[in-house]
Motif scaffolding. Sequence first.
Motif, PDB file in Angstrom:
ATOM      1  N   SER A   1     -63.391  22.803  25.437  1.00 28.90           N
ATOM      2  CA  SER A   1     -64.073  23.892  24.734  1.00 28.90           C
ATOM      3  C   SER A   1     -63.612  25.198  25.351  1.00 28.90           C
ATOM      4  CB  SER A   1     -65.590  23.753  24.867  1.00 28.90           C
ATOM      5  OG  SER A   1     -65.991  23.891  26.223  1.00 28.90           O
ATOM      6  N   ALA A   2     -63.716  26.287  24.588  1.00 25.53           N
ATOM      7  CA  ALA A   2     -63.265  27.576  25.100  1.00 25.53           C
ATOM      8  C   ALA A   2     -63.776  28.685  24.201  1.00 25.53           C
ATOM      9  CB  ALA A   2     -61.731  27.637  25.159  1.00 25.53           C
ATOM     10  N   PHE A   3     -64.002  29.849  24.777  1.00 23.12           N
ATOM     11  CA  PHE A   3     -64.281  31.030  23.967  1.00 23.12           C
ATOM     12  C   PHE A   3     -62.982  31.472  23.310  1.00 23.12           C
ATOM     13  CE2 PHE A   3     -67.752  31.231  27.108  1.00 23.12           C
ATOM     14  CZ  PHE A   3     -68.824  31.300  26.239  1.00 23.12           C
ATOM     15  N   ILE A   4     -63.091  31.930  22.064  1.00 18.58           N
ATOM     16  CA  ILE A   4     -61.897  32.289  21.305  1.00 18.58           C
ATOM     17  C   ILE A   4     -62.058  33.666  20.680  1.00 18.58           C
ATOM     18  CG2 ILE A   4     -61.355  29.883  20.759  1.00 18.58           C
ATOM     19  CD1 ILE A   4     -62.448  30.450  17.904  1.00 18.58           C
ATOM     20  N   ASP A   5     -60.939  34.229  20.280  1.00  9.35           N
ATOM     21  CA  ASP A   5     -60.940  35.438  19.467  1.00  9.35           C
ATOM     22  C   ASP A   5     -61.391  35.036  18.065  1.00  9.35           C
ATOM     23  OD1 ASP A   5     -60.280  37.544  17.741  1.00  9.35           O
ATOM     24  OD2 ASP A   5     -58.515  38.106  18.893  1.00  9.35           O
ATOM     25  N   PRO A   6     -62.488  35.615  17.533  1.00 12.04           N
ATOM     26  CA  PRO A   6     -62.977  35.209  16.205  1.00 12.04           C
ATOM     27  C   PRO A   6     -61.922  35.340  15.111  1.00 12.04           C
ATOM     28  CG  PRO A   6     -64.597  36.555  17.335  1.00 12.04           C
ATOM     29  CD  PRO A   6     -63.351  36.626  18.160  1.00 12.04           C
ATOM     30  N   GLY A   7     -60.992  36.250  15.272  1.00 11.24           N
ATOM     31  CA  GLY A   7     -59.942  36.409  14.269  1.00 11.24           C
ATOM     32  C   GLY A   7     -59.003  35.223  14.191  1.00 11.24           C
ATOM     33  N   MET A   8     -59.065  34.341  15.182  1.00 16.79           N
ATOM     34  CA  MET A   8     -58.204  33.165  15.217  1.00 16.79           C
ATOM     35  C   MET A   8     -58.983  31.887  14.941  1.00 16.79           C
ATOM     36  SD  MET A   8     -55.975  34.184  18.613  1.00 16.79           S
ATOM     37  CE  MET A   8     -54.904  32.742  18.438  1.00 16.79           C
ATOM     38  N   GLY A   9     -60.221  32.025  14.482  1.00 20.95           N
ATOM     39  CA  GLY A   9     -61.067  30.857  14.282  1.00 20.95           C
ATOM     40  C   GLY A   9     -60.494  29.831  13.327  1.00 20.95           C
ATOM     41  N   SER A  10     -59.860  30.281  12.252  1.00 24.28           N
ATOM     42  CA  SER A  10     -59.334  29.342  11.255  1.00 24.28           C
ATOM     43  C   SER A  10     -58.220  28.477  11.807  1.00 24.28           C
ATOM     44  CB  SER A  10     -58.836  30.110  10.030  1.00 24.28           C
ATOM     45  OG  SER A  10     -57.804  31.022  10.386  1.00 24.28           O
ATOM     46  N   MET A  11     -57.597  28.896  12.899  1.00 27.89           N
ATOM     47  CA  MET A  11     -56.509  28.114  13.489  1.00 27.89           C
ATOM     48  C   MET A  11     -57.020  26.830  14.133  1.00 27.89           C
ATOM     49  SD  MET A  11     -54.319  31.190  15.281  1.00 27.89           S
ATOM     50  CE  MET A  11     -53.189  29.992  16.009  1.00 27.89           C
ATOM     51  N   PHE A  12     -58.324  26.757  14.376  1.00 25.17           N
ATOM     52  CA  PHE A  12     -58.887  25.597  15.060  1.00 25.17           C
ATOM     53  C   PHE A  12     -59.605  24.638  14.109  1.00 25.17           C
ATOM     54  CE2 PHE A  12     -58.469  28.858  18.280  1.00 25.17           C
ATOM     55  CZ  PHE A  12     -57.996  28.153  19.375  1.00 25.17           C
ATOM     56  N   VAL A  13     -59.472  24.838  12.806  1.00 24.37           N
ATOM     57  CA  VAL A  13     -60.156  23.961  11.855  1.00 24.37           C
ATOM     58  C   VAL A  13     -59.666  22.526  11.996  1.00 24.37           C
ATOM     59  CG1 VAL A  13     -60.457  23.432   9.408  1.00 24.37           C
ATOM     60  CG2 VAL A  13     -60.692  25.790  10.213  1.00 24.37           C
ATOM     61  N   ASP A  14     -58.354  22.344  12.141  1.00 22.83           N
ATOM     62  CA  ASP A  14     -57.798  20.997  12.258  1.00 22.83           C
ATOM     63  C   ASP A  14     -57.850  20.457  13.686  1.00 22.83           C
ATOM     64  OD1 ASP A  14     -57.151  20.900   9.542  1.00 22.83           O
ATOM     65  OD2 ASP A  14     -55.248  21.944   9.888  1.00 22.83           O
ATOM     66  N   GLU A  15     -57.960  21.337  14.663  1.00 25.10           N
ATOM     67  CA  GLU A  15     -57.964  20.921  16.064  1.00 25.10           C
ATOM     68  C   GLU A  15     -58.894  21.829  16.843  1.00 25.10           C
ATOM     69  OE1 GLU A  15     -57.068  18.197  18.823  1.00 25.10           O
ATOM     70  OE2 GLU A  15     -56.002  18.231  16.913  1.00 25.10           O
ATOM     71  N   PRO A  16     -60.223  21.615  16.757  1.00 22.48           N
ATOM     72  CA  PRO A  16     -61.197  22.523  17.371  1.00 22.48           C
ATOM     73  C   PRO A  16     -61.362  22.319  18.875  1.00 22.48           C
ATOM     74  CG  PRO A  16     -62.333  20.772  16.237  1.00 22.48           C
ATOM     75  CD  PRO A  16     -60.878  20.546  15.992  1.00 22.48           C
ATOM     76  N   GLY A  17     -60.275  22.434  19.586  1.00 25.64           N
ATOM     77  CA  GLY A  17     -60.319  22.304  21.035  1.00 25.64           C
ATOM     78  C   GLY A  17     -58.945  22.564  21.609  1.00 25.64           C
TER      79      GLY A  17
END
Length: 238
Positions: free
Chosen positions: A123-139
């Motif tokens: 798990s990790a804090f992320i830039d919200p603008g990059m949230g869609s990049m983690f849809v297939d791999e949320p970690g």
Amino acid sequence: PGSTETLAVQLASADRMVRTLLDRFERAADWALAAQLYAAVQQELELPAPAVSVSGKEGYCLWFSLADPVALESAGNFLQALREAYLHELQPAHLSFFPDSAALQEAFLNLPPALHSTSGKWSAFIDPGMGSMFVDEPGLGMAPNMDRQADLLVGLKSINTSDFERALLSLKSTCEAKAVQPEQAAAQSCDSALASVSQTPNSTVKLIVGSDFSDPKSFLLAVMNDASVSADHRIEAA
């Protein structure tokens, strides 16, 4: 450099006060709704941006920081109101709150970054603008850089008490307005049914249901069950 240590935090104090609130989206596929809430908190409620994290297995978390502790019940009311105002289409099983009940007073949560024991992802804090990049791999496949994690959090602000109370009142008003809408719709349906009857040429409608009704729903149910009314009108009332 990355660290393999995990920090567990307790949300609520012994006197049932809390400063950290959490909305957890259980599915990665619901990123669009998480992003919608992230934007609404800032644009409509005029609150500071929450922190956003990926879970390490599936889904996302929005972390709300309060400048001063609030009662556990108030925190739960705030999160429930957020759901009713912005996430009502989301299935209950797909969203969880922390805190959401007194039972969570003793609960500890792993603060990102943390290694998920099942997925092997971080798990990790992320830039919200990059949230869609983690849809297939949320970690993350490896521990995130701690300096980068600090950079993501350092610019965030906590919600002060007056803004929290103002937002909670605004959310309650929004939820109350949504609750009134079905009643208004029922009244409009009643008006439409009566107008249809009055505009039908050469029609004679006899009602045996009486006139002692306090709300449109009861009247329409009575019309629907009145055998003396034409089938068309009974169907329309239904």
